[in-house]
Every structure is written in C-alpha cells, then in structure tokens.
Write a protein that holds these residues in place. Structure first.
Motif, PDB file in Angstrom:
ATOM      1  N   ALA A  64      45.479  40.376   7.207  1.00 14.56           N
ATOM      2  CA  ALA A  64      44.530  41.057   7.696  1.00 14.56           C
ATOM      3  C   ALA A  64      44.659  42.567   7.429  1.00 14.56           C
ATOM      4  CB  ALA A  64      44.442  40.922   9.201  1.00 14.56           C
ATOM      5  N   PRO A  65      43.737  43.309   6.919  1.00 17.78           N
ATOM      6  CA  PRO A  65      43.957  44.513   6.441  1.00 17.78           C
ATOM      7  C   PRO A  65      44.028  45.321   7.525  1.00 17.78           C
ATOM      8  CG  PRO A  65      41.866  43.945   6.004  1.00 17.78           C
ATOM      9  CD  PRO A  65      42.634  42.816   6.557  1.00 17.78           C
ATOM     10  N   HIS A  66      43.482  45.257   8.780  1.00 15.83           N
ATOM     11  CA  HIS A  66      43.460  46.150   9.981  1.00 15.83           C
ATOM     12  C   HIS A  66      43.826  45.447  11.041  1.00 15.83           C
ATOM     13  CE1 HIS A  66      41.631  49.051   7.122  1.00 15.83           C
ATOM     14  NE2 HIS A  66      40.620  48.283   7.085  1.00 15.83           N
ATOM     15  N   THR A  67      44.341  46.097  11.974  1.00 18.48           N
ATOM     16  CA  THR A  67      44.596  45.416  13.376  1.00 18.48           C
ATOM     17  C   THR A  67      43.276  44.915  14.060  1.00 18.48           C
ATOM     18  OG1 THR A  67      46.576  46.843  13.579  1.00 18.48           O
ATOM     19  CG2 THR A  67      45.786  45.883  15.548  1.00 18.48           C
ATOM     20  N   PRO A  68      43.488  43.698  14.505  1.00 18.53           N
ATOM     21  CA  PRO A  68      41.913  43.150  14.731  1.00 18.53           C
ATOM     22  C   PRO A  68      41.295  43.766  16.296  1.00 18.53           C
ATOM     23  CG  PRO A  68      43.735  41.568  14.972  1.00 18.53           C
ATOM     24  CD  PRO A  68      44.149  42.712  14.246  1.00 18.53           C
ATOM     25  N   THR A  69      42.524  44.091  17.024  1.00 21.65           N
ATOM     26  CA  THR A  69      42.184  44.711  18.249  1.00 21.65           C
ATOM     27  C   THR A  69      41.914  46.259  18.266  1.00 21.65           C
ATOM     28  OG1 THR A  69      44.374  44.941  19.019  1.00 21.65           O
ATOM     29  CG2 THR A  69      43.262  42.682  19.669  1.00 21.65           C
ATOM     30  N   ALA A  70      42.163  46.913  17.343  1.00 20.87           N
ATOM     31  CA  ALA A  70      42.226  48.328  17.392  1.00 20.87           C
ATOM     32  C   ALA A  70      40.782  48.879  16.855  1.00 20.87           C
ATOM     33  CB  ALA A  70      43.159  49.042  16.305  1.00 20.87           C
ATOM     34  N   GLN A  71      40.381  49.636  17.977  1.00 24.78           N
ATOM     35  CA  GLN A  71      38.918  50.344  17.650  1.00 24.78           C
ATOM     36  C   GLN A  71      39.203  51.662  17.034  1.00 24.78           C
ATOM     37  OE1 GLN A  71      37.437  50.849  21.900  1.00 24.78           O
ATOM     38  NE2 GLN A  71      37.921  48.845  22.512  1.00 24.78           N
ATOM     39  N   THR A  72      39.427  51.452  15.563  1.00 22.86           N
ATOM     40  CA  THR A  72      39.728  52.348  14.853  1.00 22.86           C
ATOM     41  C   THR A  72      38.678  53.172  14.503  1.00 22.86           C
ATOM     42  OG1 THR A  72      41.618  50.975  13.710  1.00 22.86           O
ATOM     43  CG2 THR A  72      40.918  53.044  12.527  1.00 22.86           C
ATOM     44  N   TRP A  73      37.510  52.715  14.443  1.00 22.09           N
ATOM     45  CA  TRP A  73      36.080  53.329  14.020  1.00 22.09           C
ATOM     46  C   TRP A  73      35.394  53.473  15.199  1.00 22.09           C
ATOM     47  CZ3 TRP A  73      38.706  49.697  11.050  1.00 22.09           C
ATOM     48  CH2 TRP A  73      39.241  50.193   9.823  1.00 22.09           C
ATOM     49  N   ARG A  74      35.655  53.683  16.178  1.00 25.75           N
ATOM     50  CA  ARG A  74      34.936  53.611  17.502  1.00 25.75           C
ATOM     51  C   ARG A  74      34.014  55.073  17.415  1.00 25.75           C
ATOM     52  NH1 ARG A  74      35.358  51.239  22.696  1.00 25.75           N
ATOM     53  NH2 ARG A  74      34.185  52.604  24.170  1.00 25.75           N
ATOM     54  N   GLY A  75      34.637  55.922  16.931  1.00 30.07           N
ATOM     55  CA  GLY A  75      33.646  57.395  16.723  1.00 30.07           C
ATOM     56  C   GLY A  75      32.503  57.190  15.855  1.00 30.07           C
ATOM     57  N   GLU A  76      32.676  56.231  14.829  1.00 28.90           N
ATOM     58  CA  GLU A  76      31.456  56.091  13.817  1.00 28.90           C
ATOM     59  C   GLU A  76      30.527  55.110  14.514  1.00 28.90           C
ATOM     60  OE1 GLU A  76      32.583  54.770  10.047  1.00 28.90           O
ATOM     61  OE2 GLU A  76      34.571  55.934  10.158  1.00 28.90           O
ATOM     62  N   VAL A  77      30.910  54.318  15.439  1.00 30.70           N
ATOM     63  CA  VAL A  77      29.735  53.432  16.079  1.00 30.70           C
ATOM     64  C   VAL A  77      29.017  53.923  17.308  1.00 30.70           C
ATOM     65  CG1 VAL A  77      29.728  51.085  17.211  1.00 30.70           C
ATOM     66  CG2 VAL A  77      31.519  51.233  15.239  1.00 30.70           C
ATOM     67  N   PHE A  78      29.685  54.555  17.952  1.00 32.37           N
ATOM     68  CA  PHE A  78      29.132  54.990  19.158  1.00 32.37           C
ATOM     69  C   PHE A  78      27.927  55.876  19.164  1.00 32.37           C
ATOM     70  CE2 PHE A  78      31.977  52.424  21.540  1.00 32.37           C
ATOM     71  CZ  PHE A  78      31.661  52.363  22.599  1.00 32.37           C
ATOM     72  N   PRO A  79      28.112  57.037  18.068  1.00 34.95           N
ATOM     73  CA  PRO A  79      26.792  58.053  17.780  1.00 34.95           C
ATOM     74  C   PRO A  79      25.652  56.969  17.148  1.00 34.95           C
ATOM     75  CG  PRO A  79      29.053  58.649  17.190  1.00 34.95           C
ATOM     76  CD  PRO A  79      29.408  57.459  17.558  1.00 34.95           C
ATOM     77  N   ASN A  80      25.864  55.895  16.774  1.00 34.78           N
ATOM     78  CA  ASN A  80      25.017  55.216  15.861  1.00 34.78           C
ATOM     79  C   ASN A  80      24.746  53.978  16.535  1.00 34.78           C
ATOM     80  OD1 ASN A  80      24.371  57.294  13.914  1.00 34.78           O
ATOM     81  ND2 ASN A  80      26.403  56.714  13.493  1.00 34.78           N
ATOM     82  N   GLN A  81      24.658  53.725  17.965  1.00 39.68           N
ATOM     83  CA  GLN A  81      24.686  52.143  18.534  1.00 39.68           C
ATOM     84  C   GLN A  81      23.536  51.399  18.180  1.00 39.68           C
ATOM     85  OE1 GLN A  81      25.650  52.052  22.707  1.00 39.68           O
ATOM     86  NE2 GLN A  81      26.503  54.031  22.709  1.00 39.68           N
ATOM     87  N   GLY A  82      22.548  51.941  17.711  1.00 38.24           N
ATOM     88  CA  GLY A  82      21.310  51.029  17.320  1.00 38.24           C
ATOM     89  C   GLY A  82      21.592  50.922  15.670  1.00 38.24           C
ATOM     90  N   LYS A  83      22.487  51.216  15.206  1.00 35.33           N
ATOM     91  CA  LYS A  83      22.626  50.778  13.599  1.00 35.33           C
ATOM     92  C   LYS A  83      23.986  50.072  13.494  1.00 35.33           C
ATOM     93  CE  LYS A  83      22.799  53.135   9.158  1.00 35.33           C
ATOM     94  NZ  LYS A  83      22.846  54.122   8.206  1.00 35.33           N
ATOM     95  N   PHE A  84      24.089  48.823  12.993  1.00 33.00           N
ATOM     96  CA  PHE A  84      25.263  48.272  12.377  1.00 33.00           C
ATOM     97  C   PHE A  84      25.861  48.836  11.205  1.00 33.00           C
ATOM     98  CE2 PHE A  84      26.945  44.588   9.988  1.00 33.00           C
ATOM     99  CZ  PHE A  84      28.047  44.390  10.828  1.00 33.00           C
ATOM    100  N   ILE A  85      26.867  48.988  11.177  1.00 35.50           N
ATOM    101  CA  ILE A  85      27.830  49.489  10.078  1.00 35.50           C
ATOM    102  C   ILE A  85      28.196  48.479   9.235  1.00 35.50           C
ATOM    103  CG2 ILE A  85      29.952  50.939   8.985  1.00 35.50           C
ATOM    104  CD1 ILE A  85      29.592  52.714  11.688  1.00 35.50           C
ATOM    105  N   GLY A  86      27.644  48.182   8.168  1.00 37.07           N
ATOM    106  CA  GLY A  86      28.000  46.621   7.411  1.00 37.07           C
ATOM    107  C   GLY A  86      28.967  46.850   6.476  1.00 37.07           C
ATOM    108  N   ALA A  87      28.888  45.992   5.432  1.00 37.94           N
ATOM    109  CA  ALA A  87      30.096  45.948   4.632  1.00 37.94           C
ATOM    110  C   ALA A  87      30.349  47.359   3.742  1.00 37.94           C
ATOM    111  CB  ALA A  87      29.878  44.812   3.720  1.00 37.94           C
ATOM    112  N   ARG A  88      31.624  47.723   3.876  1.00 34.81           N
ATOM    113  CA  ARG A  88      31.932  48.748   2.700  1.00 34.81           C
ATOM    114  C   ARG A  88      33.479  48.559   2.324  1.00 34.81           C
ATOM    115  NH1 ARG A  88      32.193  53.480   7.432  1.00 34.81           N
ATOM    116  NH2 ARG A  88      33.838  52.533   8.723  1.00 34.81           N
ATOM    117  N   GLY A  89      33.831  49.301   1.464  1.00 34.66           N
ATOM    118  CA  GLY A  89      35.112  49.270   0.857  1.00 34.66           C
ATOM    119  C   GLY A  89      36.015  48.897   1.816  1.00 34.66           C
ATOM    120  N   GLU A  90      36.460  49.846   2.875  1.00 32.27           N
ATOM    121  CA  GLU A  90      37.401  49.677   3.634  1.00 32.27           C
ATOM    122  C   GLU A  90      37.156  48.375   4.883  1.00 32.27           C
ATOM    123  OE1 GLU A  90      38.528  53.281   5.879  1.00 32.27           O
ATOM    124  OE2 GLU A  90      36.235  53.876   5.816  1.00 32.27           O
ATOM    125  N   ASN A  91      36.036  47.993   5.099  1.00 32.57           N
ATOM    126  CA  ASN A  91      35.577  46.941   5.946  1.00 32.57           C
ATOM    127  C   ASN A  91      34.582  46.142   5.344  1.00 32.57           C
ATOM    128  OD1 ASN A  91      35.303  49.877   7.732  1.00 32.57           O
ATOM    129  ND2 ASN A  91      36.878  48.608   8.505  1.00 32.57           N
TER     130      ASN A  91
END
Length: 320
Positions: A64-91
């Motif tokens: 697993a490339p990242h810790t599954p329980t870590a909310q590492t990108w929480r800051g990117e999600v909450f300002p855009n709660q209505g938008k799903f951050i889809g597949a990208r290089g690191e995720n």
C-alpha cells in the motif's frame, strides 16, 4: 476353523478389497475431476480471480503506497466537499470523503474481507458438518432413538432455513453487538443448516449403495460402516458447497457491514464498510462506491464460478 475366525477373515478380506477399490476409484474420480477442471474455462476464470484476490489480501498491505487510515489530504477534500478528487499520480483511485487514499484502503480492506469470508465459511462448515454427520449417522444406524434424534435435528434445521439468511444474520449480529467477530459468527450461523442438510442427504444416499449392503451382510458393525465408508464418500458435495459458501459469506458480511453491524471502528478499511461510508456521497462521488462494490462482485463471482465448475466436475452424471 471356528465361526469367529471365519467371520474375522471375511471382514478383513472385505476391508482389503474396499481399500483397493477406494484407492483406485477414488484416485480416478479426483483425477478425472481435476482433468475436467483444467479444461473448463469457467473454472480457470474463477481460479484466476480467487488467486488474485488471495494474493492481494496477503501481500497488499505491505505494498500500500500510503497509510490507509491517515487523513493525509484532508485539507484538499474539505474545501471542496461537493467535488470528488479522482485518480491522479499519487492517488490511483482518488481520495475518499476524509482525504484518505482509496487505493491503499482497497488493498488493506481485501485482507479483512478475506478473513471474514474464510472464518465465516469455516464456522458454518465445521458446525454444519458436525450436525449433519450426527443426524445422518442417527438416520443411517436406524432404531427408534436414532430416528427421533434425526427428526429433532432436522426440524431445527428447517426452522433456520425458513428464515431469510440476511434476516437471520442481522438478528444474530444485533443480539451479539457490533464487532468484526460478530459478523463472522452471524454469517457462519447462517451457513450451518446448509451444510447440515447437504451432508445428511449425502450420507443417506450413500447408505443405500451396494458396498454398504455388502458390508452389512458380512456382519460389520453399522457404526464402523458409517465412520469408515459412508462419511468419507459423502464429503465431495460438502467441499463444493464450501467454495460456493465463500462467495455468499463475503456478500453477507459486506451487507452486515453496510448496515452498520460490522467493525465499530469505521477507520479500519473493509470493503463493506467502505461501501457503507460512500453511499452518502454517491451523487457527487460515485467512484467511491464503485471500487468496493465491483471488488465484492468480482470476488464473489470468482468463488461462484469455481464452485459451479467443481460441482459439474464431480457430478457422476456428467462424467464420460
């Protein structure tokens, strides 16, 4: 030569002939079944799906490339709660609603799903086989007491089979409380009457075979016939059912987790829990639901295909 010596000689001779026949016919039966499985596209596809699932479940958490329980990108999600951050290089599968890596959670969640499915199936198989063997032995050995015991066991089994499997599992889980162990036990309990009925029916069918009649005519004790002859020859359909039950166990365990009766810690990744969490965001983030749903469907399909192929390979009516 005394009567006892003659009787012992006949029993030993029958055991010798039976052992030889079982060795040759039993080996040819499984060899023929394996040959049919190798030539079956359905079996190959099912085996490949299962192999991939098992490998991912075993080694996935280490890759697993990242810790599954870590909310590492929480800051990117909450300002855009209505938008799903889809597949990208690191995720590769994007982020969930709390900024956790979906790909890592899918890899780690496979192990939990496999654990629940296998343990649930084993609970149902072991307890169901014990119940079925007891009932089948009681019916085969005969006698008024044996028939009464068989009737009592089968009536309880019929009562369990009369209830919808998911409703029975939910009832057991609700009584025991919310936990992963509860899910395993609840799903396992649902499988018990299936294995019990199957093994009992198989034992009754074997009880009318010629080799059983021959053994009885030579004076071999019924208990010995049941334990050494009828039981071993009755296990083939049970083994096939165990493969099919794995698919059912995975689906029912996911359903219980979806209903909130699974692991009380929602941070622990498990495909059913992930599917439950994603339902609130289906309109804006459908892929959060698609990943665990497709994984559950494909895995269950793999076990079903292999189980059906095994059933056909072991069916004497289909052997040429």
């Amino acid at each position: 030569m005394s009567l006892a010596t003659t009787k012992t000689s006949k029993i030993d001779r029958l055991a010798e002939l039976t052992a030889k026949t079982e060795t040759s016919s039993g080996a040819s039966l499984w060899r023929e079944a394996f040959r049919r499985l190798r030539s079956s596209k359905m079996a190959i596809i099912g085996a490949v799906v299962i192999a991939v699932f098992v490998v991912v479940a075993i080694v996935g958490p280490w890759f697993a490339p990242h810790t599954p329980t870590a909310q590492t990108w929480r800051g990117e999600v909450f300002p855009n709660q209505g938008k799903f951050i889809g597949a990208r290089g690191e995720n590769w599968f994007g982020l969930d609603h709390l900024g956790r890596d979906m790909f890592s959670r899918m890899l780690v969640g496979a192990r939990q799903t496999l654990l629940v499915g296998v343990v649930s199936m084993l609970i149902g198989l072991i307890l169901g086989a014990l119940v079925g063997a007891l009932s089948g032995a009681a019916a085969t050995l005969g006698g008024r007491a044996g028939r009464r015991l068989d009737d009592a066991i089968m009536r309880v089994t019929d009562l369990m089979l009369a209830l919808p499997s998911l409703l029975l599992a939910v009832s057991v889980a609700a009584v025991m409380g919310q936990s992963l162990t509860t899910v395993m036990i609840a799903v396992g309990v649902v499988q018990i009457p299936i294995f019990a009925r199957l093994l009992r029916g198989s034992m009754l069918a074997q009880g009318g075979k010629d080799y059983v009649l021959a053994a009885r005519s030579l004076g071999i004790r019924k208990r010995r016939i049941v334990l050494t002859q009828i039981m071993p020859n009755s296990l083939s359909p049970v083994i096939v059912q165990a493969t099919l039950s794995l698919a059912t166990a995975i689906i029912e365990a996911a359903a219980l987790s979806y209903l909130g009766l699974g692991n009380p810690d929602p941070a622990v990744p498990e495909w059913g829990v992930m599917l439950s969490q994603a339902q609130r965001f289906f309109d804006n983030a459908p892929m959060m639901s698609m990943y665990p749903a497709v994984a559950i469907i494909v895995t269950a399909l793999g076990f079903t295909l292999l189980g059906e192929a095994m059933r056909e390979a072991l069916d004497p009516k289909l052997r040429g």
